[in-house]
Design an enzyme around this catalytic site. Structure first.
Site, PDB file in Angstrom:
ATOM      1  N   LYS A   1      72.934  52.555  24.353  1.00  0.00           N
ATOM      2  CA  LYS A   1      72.569  53.004  22.996  1.00  0.00           C
ATOM      3  C   LYS A   1      73.884  53.295  22.260  1.00  0.00           C
ATOM      4  O   LYS A   1      74.499  54.331  22.443  1.00  0.00           O
ATOM      5  CB  LYS A   1      71.715  54.264  23.094  1.00  0.00           C
ATOM      6  CG  LYS A   1      70.686  54.440  21.993  1.00  0.00           C
ATOM      7  CD  LYS A   1      71.269  54.686  20.627  1.00  0.00           C
ATOM      8  CE  LYS A   1      71.731  56.108  20.411  1.00  0.00           C
ATOM      9  NZ  LYS A   1      72.546  56.248  19.190  1.00  0.00           N
TER      10      LYS A   1
ATOM     11  N   GLU B   1      80.007  63.621  29.446  1.00  0.00           N
ATOM     12  CA  GLU B   1      81.382  63.737  28.956  1.00  0.00           C
ATOM     13  C   GLU B   1      81.299  64.342  27.567  1.00  0.00           C
ATOM     14  O   GLU B   1      80.896  63.667  26.619  1.00  0.00           O
ATOM     15  CB  GLU B   1      82.038  62.350  28.884  1.00  0.00           C
ATOM     16  CG  GLU B   1      82.038  61.588  30.176  1.00  0.00           C
ATOM     17  CD  GLU B   1      82.998  62.142  31.203  1.00  0.00           C
ATOM     18  OE1 GLU B   1      83.770  63.069  30.877  1.00  0.00           O
ATOM     19  OE2 GLU B   1      82.968  61.668  32.347  1.00  0.00           O
TER      20      GLU B   1
ATOM     21  N   CYS C   1      88.073  63.466  21.907  1.00  0.00           N
ATOM     22  CA  CYS C   1      87.591  64.584  22.732  1.00  0.00           C
ATOM     23  C   CYS C   1      88.764  65.327  23.373  1.00  0.00           C
ATOM     24  O   CYS C   1      88.720  66.542  23.552  1.00  0.00           O
ATOM     25  CB  CYS C   1      86.652  64.072  23.802  1.00  0.00           C
ATOM     26  SG  CYS C   1      87.358  62.713  24.746  1.00  0.00           S
TER      27      CYS C   1
ATOM     28  N   GLU D   1      85.408  73.230  18.830  1.00  0.00           N
ATOM     29  CA  GLU D   1      85.928  71.881  18.622  1.00  0.00           C
ATOM     30  C   GLU D   1      85.734  71.490  17.157  1.00  0.00           C
ATOM     31  O   GLU D   1      84.630  71.573  16.632  1.00  0.00           O
ATOM     32  CB  GLU D   1      85.177  70.892  19.521  1.00  0.00           C
ATOM     33  CG  GLU D   1      85.705  69.483  19.381  1.00  0.00           C
ATOM     34  CD  GLU D   1      84.965  68.494  20.267  1.00  0.00           C
ATOM     35  OE1 GLU D   1      83.729  68.486  20.251  1.00  0.00           O
ATOM     36  OE2 GLU D   1      85.650  67.734  20.975  1.00  0.00           O
TER      37      GLU D   1
HETATM   38  P1  NAD Z   1      76.635  63.306  19.328  1.00  0.00           P
HETATM   39  O1  NAD Z   1      76.344  64.164  20.486  1.00  0.00           O
HETATM   40  O2  NAD Z   1      76.112  63.681  18.004  1.00  0.00           O
HETATM   41  O3  NAD Z   1      76.105  61.811  19.592  1.00  0.00           O
HETATM   42  C1  NAD Z   1      76.491  61.066  20.707  1.00  0.00           C
HETATM   43  C2  NAD Z   1      75.439  60.020  20.994  1.00  0.00           C
HETATM   44  O4  NAD Z   1      74.242  60.686  21.379  1.00  0.00           O
HETATM   45  C3  NAD Z   1      75.084  59.124  19.812  1.00  0.00           C
HETATM   46  O5  NAD Z   1      74.888  57.798  20.268  1.00  0.00           O
HETATM   47  C4  NAD Z   1      73.761  59.723  19.341  1.00  0.00           C
HETATM   48  O6  NAD Z   1      72.924  58.793  18.689  1.00  0.00           O
HETATM   49  C5  NAD Z   1      73.146  60.158  20.654  1.00  0.00           C
HETATM   50  N1  NAD Z   1      72.116  61.199  20.520  1.00  0.00           N
HETATM   51  C6  NAD Z   1      72.010  62.157  19.566  1.00  0.00           C
HETATM   52  N2  NAD Z   1      70.897  62.901  19.776  1.00  0.00           N
HETATM   53  C7  NAD Z   1      70.301  62.413  20.893  1.00  0.00           C
HETATM   54  C8  NAD Z   1      69.111  62.751  21.614  1.00  0.00           C
HETATM   55  N3  NAD Z   1      68.312  63.745  21.222  1.00  0.00           N
HETATM   56  N4  NAD Z   1      68.818  62.034  22.719  1.00  0.00           N
HETATM   57  C9  NAD Z   1      69.610  61.039  23.131  1.00  0.00           C
HETATM   58  N5  NAD Z   1      70.711  60.645  22.476  1.00  0.00           N
HETATM   59  C10 NAD Z   1      71.065  61.332  21.372  1.00  0.00           C
HETATM   60  O7  NAD Z   1      78.218  63.165  19.318  1.00  0.00           O
HETATM   61  P2  NAD Z   1      79.141  62.374  18.301  1.00  0.00           P
HETATM   62  O8  NAD Z   1      79.209  63.157  17.048  1.00  0.00           O
HETATM   63  O9  NAD Z   1      78.721  60.943  18.221  1.00  0.00           O
HETATM   64  O10 NAD Z   1      80.549  62.400  19.076  1.00  0.00           O
HETATM   65  C11 NAD Z   1      81.398  63.454  18.995  1.00  0.00           C
HETATM   66  C12 NAD Z   1      81.356  64.293  20.240  1.00  0.00           C
HETATM   67  O11 NAD Z   1      81.589  63.470  21.382  1.00  0.00           O
HETATM   68  C13 NAD Z   1      82.462  65.327  20.278  1.00  0.00           C
HETATM   69  O12 NAD Z   1      81.967  66.559  20.734  1.00  0.00           O
HETATM   70  C14 NAD Z   1      83.458  64.742  21.270  1.00  0.00           C
HETATM   71  O13 NAD Z   1      84.305  65.662  21.866  1.00  0.00           O
HETATM   72  C15 NAD Z   1      82.577  64.066  22.236  1.00  0.00           C
HETATM   73  N6  NAD Z   1      83.322  63.043  22.982  1.00  0.00           N
HETATM   74  C16 NAD Z   1      83.624  63.285  24.305  1.00  0.00           C
HETATM   75  C17 NAD Z   1      84.367  62.366  25.038  1.00  0.00           C
HETATM   76  C18 NAD Z   1      84.715  62.607  26.481  1.00  0.00           C
HETATM   77  O14 NAD Z   1      85.135  61.675  27.171  1.00  0.00           O
HETATM   78  N7  NAD Z   1      84.572  63.805  27.016  1.00  0.00           N
HETATM   79  C19 NAD Z   1      84.802  61.204  24.419  1.00  0.00           C
HETATM   80  C20 NAD Z   1      84.490  60.991  23.076  1.00  0.00           C
HETATM   81  C21 NAD Z   1      83.730  61.916  22.370  1.00  0.00           C
END
Ligand code: NAD
Length: 483
Positions: free
Chosen positions: A181, A256, A290, A387
């Site tokens: 996804k 992650e 991240c 963050e």
């Molecule tokens: P997000 O949590 O809003 O979304 C991430 C993904 O989850 C998207 O594809 C979204 O559509 C999906 N999603 C949202 N609600 C969902 C649900 N109810 N069920 C299933 N899937 C759902 O995060 P974002 O804004 O896209 O990304 C930023 C965040 O990601 C930051 O907190 C960042 O630190 C983290 N991040 C972590 C790493 C790592 O390796 N630790 C790497 C990159 C980003």
């Protein structure tokens, strides 16, 4: 936008519209203009993709030897390299990041990840374990590593191709099937990757790529009883929700999540290198990383010099068109996210920190925010606790190495940390004391597909990449023969 870019679902080996025909508009964050309409997967589409993925667990894919899986993954790496410039273009258009940074990090890292795991595919072994016998009979015991099954991979928007690679390459090397996804804010590069998987000869249904929204496609994947594991990268808020929902059907999860990573500058550091590297850890990818090193912990003897050096580095950033080679910082992903980042900057001011540089959004189109450095800050301020996921750094002084470690660990997160010192013995001993999944000494962001990646505390659970990535994508079964 390149006309060859797919905008449909890649479902069970076919390019299709979403059932129900829903689409969403993909926006270019650097000029706020629509790029294209993308098919938005429904729960019914997820169900079909999961069924196709399950069928391959006893189909052509399951029968394929590891060496052949490895050959396909190596071909994917070659194809990513062949299309590197197109993929970097898609990442820049979709995420708003400078195309030079996509070409420097996202694309080569994705290729390197597929190449690394191509090498593992025929080397996934168990072990022979001495056992004491069973009811007076001698025994021969050993373990085998088997694929977990169908993996639901949920990807964020900041480095979509790279993170999709982190999930797909180890999962496929280990013989799993995957439903991906992509993020609704930046799906293009992963859709192109689906084309490359097809071209590389992956049997239909082994990977489906279903762009769509978290609350529909994401939720359907997390709750589907035909999915064995969710590999999620994103925010702690959604990660917590996913872990809870996944537990209802006993799915395993790799999470992650975010970070508030420290960069510790000790008094003996090479100051120029430390300032340049720390600035990179703050401003690379607009700070939408991240592992961004957003808490800069500096020995009091260097404090003013570091604040000045980081402010100069911030002032030297060139914000603008991601396709202009002079641009060093692009736009944030959305208007909403820019508001969030500006809200944090306001909170920093209200809490009494001093804006040493930046602190506003420039005029004009695009969701840009000036690179911002806060001085006179403390570790308990909101800007040091939460963050921000934007180009905002907080510089905090310390007097002793012990105090630096205490500050570094005084956070809900534990993803990465950087230590700047010339004293190798101190580097090793402090690296052991920092609570983080990865520690870098004298260089921010030394991520490599051979090394495990993941966090502690609110930064997540489980590991991706390296041998840990194979472990996370296999179940170890023990077999005992009573002789
Ligand atoms: P997000 O949590 O809003 O979304 C991430 C993904 O989850 C998207 O594809 C979204 O559509 C999906 N999603 C949202 N609600 C969902 C649900 N109810 N069920 C299933 N899937 C759902 O995060 P974002 O804004 O896209 O990304 C930023 C965040 O990601 C930051 O907190 C960042 O630190 C983290 N991040 C972590 C790493 C790592 O390796 N630790 C790497 C990159 C980003």
């Amino acid at each position: 936008m390149p006309s060859s870019t797919p905008t449909h679902l890649f479902l069970a080996g076919q390019w299709r519209e979403a059932s129900g025909g829903k689409t969403f508009t993909d926006i270019n964050p650097a000029n706020e203009q629509p790029l294209t309409e993308i098919a938005a997967a429904s729960a019914a589409d997820v169900d079909q993709a999961v069924r196709a993925a399950r069928a391959q667990l006893s189909g052509e894919w399951a029968a394929m030897p590891g060496a052949e899986r490895g050959r396909i993954l190596a071909r994917v790496a070659d194809l990513i390299e062949r299309d590197a410039s197109l993929l970097a273009t898609l990442e820049a258009l979709d995420v708003g990041k400078p195309v030079t940074q996509a070409a420097q990090l996202d694309i080569p890292n994705a290729a390197a990840t597929f190449r690394h795991f191509a090498g593992w595919a025929d080397k996934i072994t168990g072990s022979v374990i001495p056992t004491a016998g069973h009811m007076g009979q001698p025994t021969h015991s050993y373990t085998v590593r088997e694929p977990v099954g169908v993996i639901g991979a949920i990807v964020p928007w900041n480095t979509p191709l790279m993170i999709a690679g982190w999930k797909l390459a180890p999962a496929l090397a280990a013989g799993n099937t995957v439903v991906v996804k992509p993020p609704e804010d930046a799906p293009l590069s992963i859709l192109h990757l689906a084309k490359l998987l097809e071209e590389a000869g992956l049997p239909p249904g082994v990977v489906s790529v279903l762009p769509g929204f978290g609350a529909t496609a994401g939720e359907a994947l997390v709750t589907h009883t035909g999915v064995d594991k969710i590999s999620f990268t994103g925010s702690p808020r959604v990660g917590r929700m996913i872990a809870t929902r996944a537990a209802e059907s006993f799915k395993s999860t790799t999470l992650e999540l975010g970070g508030k990573s420290p960069q510790i500058i000790l008094p003996d550091a090479d100051l120029e290198a430390a300032i340049n590297g720390t600035a990179m850890g703050l401003f690379f990818n607009q700070g939408e990383i991240c592992a961004a090193g957003t808490r800069v912990l500096v020995h009091t003897s260097l404090y003013e010099q570091v604040v000045e050096g980081l402010s100069d580095a911030a002032a030297a950033q060139v914000l603008g068109d991601p396709f202009d080679p002079a641009t060093t910082m692009g736009a944030l992903i959305s208007a909403k996210h820019r508001e969030t980042v500006l809200g944090y900057i306001e909170a920093g001011r209200n809490d009494g920190a001093r804006v040493a540089c930046g602190g506003a959004a420039p005029e004009g189109a695009g969701y840009f925010v000036q690179p911002t450095v806060f001085a006179n800050a403390t570790n308990d301020m909101k800007i040091a606790r939460e963050e921000i996921f934007g180009p905002v750094g907080t510089v905090i002084p310390f007097d002793t190495a012990e105090e630096a470690i205490a500050l570094a660990n005084a956070t809900q997160y534990g993803l990465a940390a950087t230590i700047w010192t010339r004293d190798v013995s101190r580097a090793h001993s402090l690296a052991r004391k920092v609570q983080a999944g990865a520690v870098w000494v004298n260089g921010w962001g030394a991520i490599n597909p051979a090394l495990p990646w993941g966090g502690l505390k609110a930064s997540g659970t489980g590991r991706e990449l390296g041998w840990a990535g194979i472990e996370a994508n296999t179940e170890e079964k023990s077999i005992t023969i009573v002789l």
